[in-house]
Write a protein that holds these residues in place. Structure first.
Motif, PDB file in Angstrom:
ATOM      1  N   LEU A 133      40.330  43.833  47.622  1.00 50.38           N
ATOM      2  CA  LEU A 133      40.533  42.427  47.289  1.00 50.38           C
ATOM      3  C   LEU A 133      41.731  42.282  46.367  1.00 50.38           C
ATOM      4  O   LEU A 133      42.010  43.151  45.539  1.00 50.38           O
ATOM      5  N   PHE A 134      42.413  41.155  46.493  1.00 50.24           N
ATOM      6  CA  PHE A 134      43.535  40.848  45.618  1.00 50.24           C
ATOM      7  C   PHE A 134      43.026  40.034  44.434  1.00 50.24           C
ATOM      8  O   PHE A 134      42.306  39.042  44.607  1.00 50.24           O
ATOM      9  N   LEU A 135      43.395  40.446  43.227  1.00 47.70           N
ATOM     10  CA  LEU A 135      43.109  39.687  42.016  1.00 47.70           C
ATOM     11  C   LEU A 135      44.415  39.543  41.249  1.00 47.70           C
ATOM     12  O   LEU A 135      45.065  40.544  40.917  1.00 47.70           O
ATOM     13  N   SER A 136      44.806  38.311  40.971  1.00 48.31           N
ATOM     14  CA  SER A 136      46.070  38.071  40.295  1.00 48.31           C
ATOM     15  C   SER A 136      46.068  38.676  38.894  1.00 48.31           C
ATOM     16  O   SER A 136      45.088  38.571  38.154  1.00 48.31           O
ATOM     17  N   ALA A 137      47.187  39.286  38.525  1.00 54.77           N
ATOM     18  CA  ALA A 137      47.342  39.811  37.173  1.00 54.77           C
ATOM     19  C   ALA A 137      47.357  38.694  36.144  1.00 54.77           C
ATOM     20  O   ALA A 137      47.108  38.927  34.959  1.00 54.77           O
ATOM     21  N   ASN A 138      47.644  37.462  36.581  1.00 52.14           N
ATOM     22  CA  ASN A 138      47.682  36.311  35.681  1.00 52.14           C
ATOM     23  C   ASN A 138      46.439  35.432  35.812  1.00 52.14           C
ATOM     24  O   ASN A 138      46.446  34.281  35.366  1.00 52.14           O
ATOM     25  N   ALA A 139      45.386  35.940  36.423  1.00 51.87           N
ATOM     26  CA  ALA A 139      44.174  35.144  36.622  1.00 51.87           C
ATOM     27  C   ALA A 139      43.621  34.656  35.294  1.00 51.87           C
ATOM     28  O   ALA A 139      43.609  35.393  34.300  1.00 51.87           O
ATOM     29  N   ASP A 140      43.147  33.415  35.281  1.00 49.32           N
ATOM     30  CA  ASP A 140      42.594  32.789  34.085  1.00 49.32           C
ATOM     31  C   ASP A 140      41.073  32.835  34.169  1.00 49.32           C
ATOM     32  O   ASP A 140      40.478  32.285  35.096  1.00 49.32           O
ATOM     33  N   PHE A 141      40.451  33.503  33.201  1.00 47.54           N
ATOM     34  CA  PHE A 141      38.998  33.629  33.164  1.00 47.54           C
ATOM     35  C   PHE A 141      38.374  32.640  32.182  1.00 47.54           C
ATOM     36  O   PHE A 141      37.227  32.792  31.785  1.00 47.54           O
ATOM     37  N   GLY A 142      39.108  31.622  31.774  1.00 47.91           N
ATOM     38  CA  GLY A 142      38.619  30.684  30.784  1.00 47.91           C
ATOM     39  C   GLY A 142      37.558  29.737  31.307  1.00 47.91           C
ATOM     40  O   GLY A 142      37.378  29.560  32.516  1.00 47.91           O
ATOM     41  N   ASP A 143      36.828  29.117  30.381  1.00 47.62           N
ATOM     42  CA  ASP A 143      35.792  28.158  30.744  1.00 47.62           C
ATOM     43  C   ASP A 143      36.397  27.011  31.545  1.00 47.62           C
ATOM     44  O   ASP A 143      37.456  26.484  31.225  1.00 47.62           O
ATOM     45  N   GLY A 144      35.706  26.631  32.618  1.00 45.44           N
ATOM     46  CA  GLY A 144      36.169  25.535  33.449  1.00 45.44           C
ATOM     47  C   GLY A 144      37.346  25.886  34.329  1.00 45.44           C
ATOM     48  O   GLY A 144      37.898  25.014  35.006  1.00 45.44           O
ATOM     49  N   LYS A 145      37.736  27.158  34.359  1.00 49.27           N
ATOM     50  CA  LYS A 145      38.862  27.600  35.167  1.00 49.27           C
ATOM     51  C   LYS A 145      38.363  28.365  36.387  1.00 49.27           C
ATOM     52  O   LYS A 145      37.319  29.006  36.362  1.00 49.27           O
ATOM     53  N   ALA A 146      39.138  28.310  37.458  1.00 52.74           N
ATOM     54  CA  ALA A 146      38.843  29.107  38.642  1.00 52.74           C
ATOM     55  C   ALA A 146      39.666  30.383  38.587  1.00 52.74           C
ATOM     56  O   ALA A 146      40.846  30.355  38.227  1.00 52.74           O
ATOM     57  N   ILE A 147      39.046  31.499  38.901  1.00 54.59           N
ATOM     58  CA  ILE A 147      39.714  32.792  38.868  1.00 54.59           C
ATOM     59  C   ILE A 147      40.577  32.927  40.126  1.00 54.59           C
ATOM     60  O   ILE A 147      40.097  32.744  41.240  1.00 54.59           O
ATOM     61  N   ARG A 148      41.855  33.270  39.936  1.00 46.11           N
ATOM     62  CA  ARG A 148      42.780  33.399  41.064  1.00 46.11           C
ATOM     63  C   ARG A 148      42.631  34.788  41.697  1.00 46.11           C
ATOM     64  O   ARG A 148      43.066  35.791  41.147  1.00 46.11           O
ATOM     65  N   GLY A 149      41.988  34.822  42.850  1.00 45.76           N
ATOM     66  CA  GLY A 149      41.804  36.076  43.559  1.00 45.76           C
ATOM     67  C   GLY A 149      40.337  36.361  43.803  1.00 45.76           C
ATOM     68  O   GLY A 149      39.464  35.550  43.493  1.00 45.76           O
ATOM     69  N   GLY A 150      40.056  37.533  44.395  1.00 47.65           N
ATOM     70  CA  GLY A 150      38.669  37.879  44.687  1.00 47.65           C
ATOM     71  C   GLY A 150      38.070  36.954  45.730  1.00 47.65           C
ATOM     72  O   GLY A 150      38.706  36.633  46.739  1.00 47.65           O
ATOM     73  N   ILE A 151      36.851  36.476  45.469  1.00 45.72           N
ATOM     74  CA  ILE A 151      36.178  35.576  46.407  1.00 45.72           C
ATOM     75  C   ILE A 151      35.588  34.388  45.644  1.00 45.72           C
ATOM     76  O   ILE A 151      34.425  34.416  45.226  1.00 45.72           O
ATOM     77  N   PRO A 152      36.371  33.333  45.423  1.00 45.15           N
ATOM     78  CA  PRO A 152      35.809  32.115  44.842  1.00 45.15           C
ATOM     79  C   PRO A 152      34.820  31.454  45.808  1.00 45.15           C
ATOM     80  O   PRO A 152      35.031  31.461  47.025  1.00 45.15           O
ATOM     81  N   VAL A 153      33.753  30.884  45.259  1.00 46.11           N
ATOM     82  CA  VAL A 153      32.762  30.156  46.051  1.00 46.11           C
ATOM     83  C   VAL A 153      33.128  28.677  46.022  1.00 46.11           C
ATOM     84  O   VAL A 153      33.133  28.049  44.956  1.00 46.11           O
ATOM     85  N   ILE A 154      33.429  28.121  47.191  1.00 43.01           N
ATOM     86  CA  ILE A 154      33.825  26.718  47.291  1.00 43.01           C
ATOM     87  C   ILE A 154      32.607  25.898  47.712  1.00 43.01           C
ATOM     88  O   ILE A 154      32.057  26.086  48.790  1.00 43.01           O
ATOM     89  N   PHE A 155      32.171  24.998  46.846  1.00 43.46           N
ATOM     90  CA  PHE A 155      31.002  24.142  47.086  1.00 43.46           C
ATOM     91  C   PHE A 155      30.964  23.095  45.992  1.00 43.46           C
ATOM     92  O   PHE A 155      31.237  23.417  44.837  1.00 43.46           O
ATOM     93  N   PRO A 156      30.590  21.856  46.285  1.00 38.19           N
ATOM     94  CA  PRO A 156      30.164  21.266  47.555  1.00 38.19           C
ATOM     95  C   PRO A 156      31.277  20.515  48.301  1.00 38.19           C
ATOM     96  O   PRO A 156      30.988  19.726  49.195  1.00 38.19           O
TER      97      PRO A 156
END
Length: 288
Positions: A57-80
């Motif tokens: 899986l690709f995970l961005s080196a600049n991914a933001d793990f902060g509250d209310g943020k979406a992580i760039r890379g991996g497998i985000p769950v899109i819903f609803p």
């Protein structure tokens, strides 16, 4: 049991999930297959198949793990809601909420849960329970999303597993199996039918393949990946291309050359659930 690792960054007091939101669940199969899942978004951020020498899986080196943020890379769950196709925030809210680990007795599998709260009902006024089951074994990673209507009124939703696959060079990567499938093309505009046996990526690509075949193959040089979906009728293919990628602060320079999103999705026709009804869609990645 699955291994739990606490992360150094903590959610702010009063946020959903409290300190558990930054916990990372490590799945380890007996054969060496491994995956990492954050409670934040029930987000799979890493998967290494058994015997592999790199993350698939690709995970961005600049991914933001902060509250209310979406992580760039991996497998985000899109819903609803998929993308901005509706009145809700882009891609809904499941990807930036703290999920709860409800079952982790097997070292190679874990089950996560997200239920409605006053905060989610202020955005989307429905009672629901979502579950995400992640399983690693051998060369395969299976991610299954289940949604149940726990209220007394029907609702509809769109969803996707926004899978970022790691590639060595997007210019040498091809995706097979989509010929003859109807496309909704967000970049070129309009609808058409895919005519190519092999989809090659050149510049920005943002397409919904409607009623797509359940099995696709990605070829990245000498590496192959089988992408199998079940319950998700559509496939989304996305790469930002260089121009858009340069405007994404959470994507490192050149990151678009090392990733391709192939997403199991329910977009063209929303899923409709009556009270008490359940729906499940899954995606299985198998490294070749």
């Amino acid at each position: 049991m699955t291994e739990r690792e606490a992360q150094s960054s903590k959610p702010s007091p009063g946020s959903a999930g409290h300190e558990s939101a930054r916990e990372r669940i490590v799945l380890q199969a007996a054969d060496g297959a491994r995956a990492e899942v954050y409670l934040h978004g029930a987000h799979v951020t890493s998967w290494t198949p058994a015997g592999a020498d790199r993350d698939a899986l690709f995970l961005s080196a600049n991914a933001d793990f902060g509250d209310g943020k979406a992580i760039r890379g991996g497998i985000p769950v899109i819903f609803p809601q998929f993308a901005a196709e509706g009145p809700l925030p882009k891609h809904g809210f499941a990807r930036d909420r703290a999920w709860r680990l409800v079952a982790g007795e097997r070292p190679d599998q874990a089950l996560f849960e997200l239920a409605d709260t006053p905060e989610t009902r202020a955005i989307w006024n429905h009672a629901f329970r979502a579950e995400l089951r992640v399983t690693v074994s051998g060369a395969a990673l299976e991610v299954a999303l289940t949604v149940q209507n726990t209220g007394d009124t029907p609702f509809s939703f769109t969803a996707a597993l926004h899978t970022y696959l790691r590639v060595d060079d997007i210019a040498r990567t091809v995706l097979r199996g989509l010929r003859g499938t109807r496309i909704r093309d967000k970049v070129a505009g309009g609808d058409r039918v895919e005519e190519a046996d092999e989809l090659r990526i050149a510049g920005e690509v943002d397409r919904v393949y409607l009623d797509a075949p359940p099995s696709l193959e990605m070829v990245d040089g000498e590496r192959r990946m089988t992408i199998q979906s079940n319950g998700f009728p559509d496939t989304v293919v996305w790469n930002p291309g260089a121009a858009l990628a340069a405007r994404l602060a959470d994507l490192e320079p050149g990151g678009e050359r090392r990733m391709l999103c192939v997403e199991a999705a329910a977009v063209g026709t929303p899923v409709h659930l009556e009270p008490g009804a359940r729906w499940t869609g899954s995606q299985t990645l198998t490294a070749g």
